[in-house]
Design a protein around this motif. Structure first.
Motif, PDB file in Angstrom:
ATOM      1  N   VAL A 105      -4.839  -1.213  -4.788  1.00 45.74           N
ATOM      2  CA  VAL A 105      -4.906  -2.381  -3.913  1.00 45.74           C
ATOM      3  C   VAL A 105      -4.942  -3.649  -4.764  1.00 45.74           C
ATOM      4  O   VAL A 105      -5.328  -3.621  -5.934  1.00 45.74           O
ATOM      5  CB  VAL A 105      -6.144  -2.343  -2.991  1.00 45.74           C
ATOM      6  CG1 VAL A 105      -6.112  -1.104  -2.099  1.00 45.74           C
ATOM      7  CG2 VAL A 105      -7.439  -2.383  -3.796  1.00 45.74           C
ATOM      8  N   HIS A 106      -4.566  -4.767  -4.161  1.00 44.01           N
ATOM      9  CA  HIS A 106      -4.600  -6.052  -4.864  1.00 44.01           C
ATOM     10  C   HIS A 106      -6.040  -6.521  -5.045  1.00 44.01           C
ATOM     11  O   HIS A 106      -6.437  -6.959  -6.127  1.00 44.01           O
ATOM     12  CB  HIS A 106      -3.788  -7.083  -4.073  1.00 44.01           C
ATOM     13  CG  HIS A 106      -3.639  -8.410  -4.755  1.00 44.01           C
ATOM     14  ND1 HIS A 106      -4.669  -9.326  -4.827  1.00 44.01           N
ATOM     15  CD2 HIS A 106      -2.574  -8.973  -5.396  1.00 44.01           C
ATOM     16  CE1 HIS A 106      -4.253 -10.409  -5.487  1.00 44.01           C
ATOM     17  NE2 HIS A 106      -2.988 -10.212  -5.841  1.00 44.01           N
ATOM     18  N   ALA A 107      -6.813  -6.505  -3.957  1.00 40.85           N
ATOM     19  CA  ALA A 107      -8.253  -6.778  -3.953  1.00 40.85           C
ATOM     20  C   ALA A 107      -8.631  -8.253  -4.121  1.00 40.85           C
ATOM     21  O   ALA A 107      -9.818  -8.574  -4.196  1.00 40.85           O
ATOM     22  CB  ALA A 107      -8.987  -5.944  -5.021  1.00 40.85           C
ATOM     23  N   ASP A 164      -8.837  -3.926   1.108  1.00 40.23           N
ATOM     24  CA  ASP A 164      -7.823  -4.902   0.711  1.00 40.23           C
ATOM     25  C   ASP A 164      -7.462  -5.804   1.884  1.00 40.23           C
ATOM     26  O   ASP A 164      -7.347  -7.029   1.738  1.00 40.23           O
ATOM     27  CB  ASP A 164      -6.583  -4.159   0.223  1.00 40.23           C
ATOM     28  CG  ASP A 164      -5.770  -4.936  -0.791  1.00 40.23           C
ATOM     29  OD1 ASP A 164      -6.311  -5.871  -1.416  1.00 40.23           O
ATOM     30  OD2 ASP A 164      -4.586  -4.593  -0.979  1.00 40.23           O
ATOM     31  N   ASN A 195     -11.711   0.057  -8.630  1.00 36.39           N
ATOM     32  CA  ASN A 195     -11.906  -1.370  -8.400  1.00 36.39           C
ATOM     33  C   ASN A 195     -13.112  -1.811  -9.236  1.00 36.39           C
ATOM     34  O   ASN A 195     -14.246  -1.428  -8.944  1.00 36.39           O
ATOM     35  CB  ASN A 195     -12.143  -1.614  -6.904  1.00 36.39           C
ATOM     36  CG  ASN A 195     -12.433  -3.061  -6.583  1.00 36.39           C
ATOM     37  OD1 ASN A 195     -12.453  -3.926  -7.460  1.00 36.39           O
ATOM     38  ND2 ASN A 195     -12.679  -3.331  -5.313  1.00 36.39           N
ATOM     39  N   HIS A 199       0.828  -1.210   0.000  1.00 37.38           N
ATOM     40  CA  HIS A 199       0.000   0.000   0.000  1.00 37.38           C
ATOM     41  C   HIS A 199       0.862   1.260   0.000  1.00 37.38           C
ATOM     42  O   HIS A 199       0.610   2.196  -0.779  1.00 37.38           O
ATOM     43  CB  HIS A 199      -0.935  -0.002   1.216  1.00 37.38           C
ATOM     44  CG  HIS A 199      -1.999  -1.048   1.145  1.00 37.38           C
ATOM     45  ND1 HIS A 199      -2.737  -1.430   2.246  1.00 37.38           N
ATOM     46  CD2 HIS A 199      -2.453  -1.806   0.109  1.00 37.38           C
ATOM     47  CE1 HIS A 199      -3.610  -2.363   1.880  1.00 37.38           C
ATOM     48  NE2 HIS A 199      -3.444  -2.610   0.596  1.00 37.38           N
ATOM     49  N   TRP A 212      -7.572   1.021   1.428  1.00 33.78           N
ATOM     50  CA  TRP A 212      -6.610   0.024   1.897  1.00 33.78           C
ATOM     51  C   TRP A 212      -7.281  -0.953   2.860  1.00 33.78           C
ATOM     52  O   TRP A 212      -6.925  -2.132   2.917  1.00 33.78           O
ATOM     53  CB  TRP A 212      -5.444   0.733   2.581  1.00 33.78           C
ATOM     54  CG  TRP A 212      -4.564   1.500   1.639  1.00 33.78           C
ATOM     55  CD1 TRP A 212      -4.491   1.360   0.284  1.00 33.78           C
ATOM     56  CD2 TRP A 212      -3.630   2.526   1.984  1.00 33.78           C
ATOM     57  NE1 TRP A 212      -3.567   2.235  -0.241  1.00 33.78           N
ATOM     58  CE2 TRP A 212      -3.023   2.965   0.786  1.00 33.78           C
ATOM     59  CE3 TRP A 212      -3.255   3.116   3.188  1.00 33.78           C
ATOM     60  CZ2 TRP A 212      -2.053   3.963   0.766  1.00 33.78           C
ATOM     61  CZ3 TRP A 212      -2.278   4.116   3.163  1.00 33.78           C
ATOM     62  CH2 TRP A 212      -1.682   4.530   1.967  1.00 33.78           C
TER      63      TRP A 212
END
Length: 319
Positions: free
Chosen positions: A190-192, A223, A140, A128, A220
């Motif tokens: 973010v990866h998510a 995530d 997203n 992050h 964040w």
């Protein structure tokens, strides 16, 4: 992941000449997952992962691949995208966008202990912070707008009890997302989708995060909630394991301290993370696409998690 687009060694042999990887030696489809066509490939230069993107476009993909490159350059353990001779990270294969990235060492840790959760929590915080100055932006794509769009598509397939649960949780999440505390939450890339099968360990040493193709700009805290809901639960019930939760949260907090607004939003965000994956699994289960080796995930797993998050207070962000 699931193979929607087949690629043979003959297909790969000519296509890969544009990359500085030498000759193609072998290719093997990857069966897990349901979004893209993924393959392990072996060349004269080593082992890599080839992905053909079934939904993402040529215009969307630079965000994901440039994010991975950005993170790798800042010491975050992620696969490195490989550019072709023209410097392109995304190139067509069978008329669809495709990319090659380095293959991480190790294996997925499917029975994590607190020390594994701590390693993941610290790396999520590092990721992050490392992405704060990433210049590209993309929402997203599986966030609240997608939930709102998808809910009426899956409602006809649900029991009256589950339909009531989905409607009620969507109303709760809409209200949460319009609140003042939510608006103040820290956010960025973010990866998510940081499930256990998207992380590699060599023994107890974390070797990297991969599969960034659900990444986007979001809070964040979302995530982290996605990650906790997979890494820190009793799979059969969805109940949170306090020791693993504490290990992950404390390790994250040591790198990037939580705020008061995040503490106040934590329980609602765990519910949001559970809802997101219940909805996506419902969609994939009832409205599937055809693919080789495709086995949709069971939606009831995240239904249980969502019901448990609604019913039971979560361990707080602060010890």
């Amino acid at each position: 992941m699931a193979v929607f687009t087949a690629v043979s060694l003959d297909d790969l042999t000519h296509w890969i000449e544009q990359f500085p990887l030498g000759k193609a030696i072998a290719i093997k489809g990857i069966a897990s997952g349901i979004e893209n066509s993924n393959f392990f490939i072996t060349t004269e230069r080593g082992e890599f992962v080839l992905t053909i993107f079934e939904n993402l476009t040529f215009e969307q993909l630079p965000f994901y691949l440039q994010l991975m490159r950005h993170l790798a350059e800042r010491g975050v353990l992620v696969p490195a995208p490989v550019a072709n001779a023209q410097g392109e990270l995304v190139v067509p294969l069978h008329g669809k966008p495709a990319a090659i990235v380095s293959k991480l060492d190790g294996t997925s840790q499917m029975q994590p202990q607190p020390l594994h959760c701590a390693a993941v929590g610290a790396m999520v915080a590092q990721m992050h912070l490392a992405a704060r100055d990433f210049p590209l932006s993309q929402p997203n794509l599986r966030g609240l707008d997608w939930w709102t769009e998808t809910t009426p598509k899956v409602l006809p397939f649900l029991s009256s009890d589950n339909a009531a649960l989905l409607r009620a949780e969507m109303a709760f999440q809409h209200a949460f997302a319009t609140g003042e505390a939510y608006a103040r939450l820290a956010r960025g890339p973010v990866h998510a989708d940081l499930f256990r099968n998207n992380v590699m360990f060599d023994g107890d040493r974390l070797t990297g995060f991969f599969d960034f193709y659900f990444a986007g700009c979001d809070t964040w805290l979302f995530d982290l909630a996605v990650t906790v809901n997979d890494w820190c639960i009793v799979p059969e019930t969805g109940v949170l394991d306090a020791a693993r939760v504490r290990a992950m949260l404390d390790a994250y907090h040591a790198v990037r301290p939580f705020t008061a607004d995040e503490a106040a939003s934590w329980h609602a965000m765990l519910r949001a993370a559970a809802l997101r994956f219940w909805l996506s699994r419902l969609y994939d289960f009832y409205l599937p696409r055809e693919a080789e080796m495709l086995t949709p995930h069971d939606p009831s797993h995240f239904e249980r998690i969502l019901r448990e998050r609604i019913a039971t207070p979560a361990p707080g962000l602060f010890a």
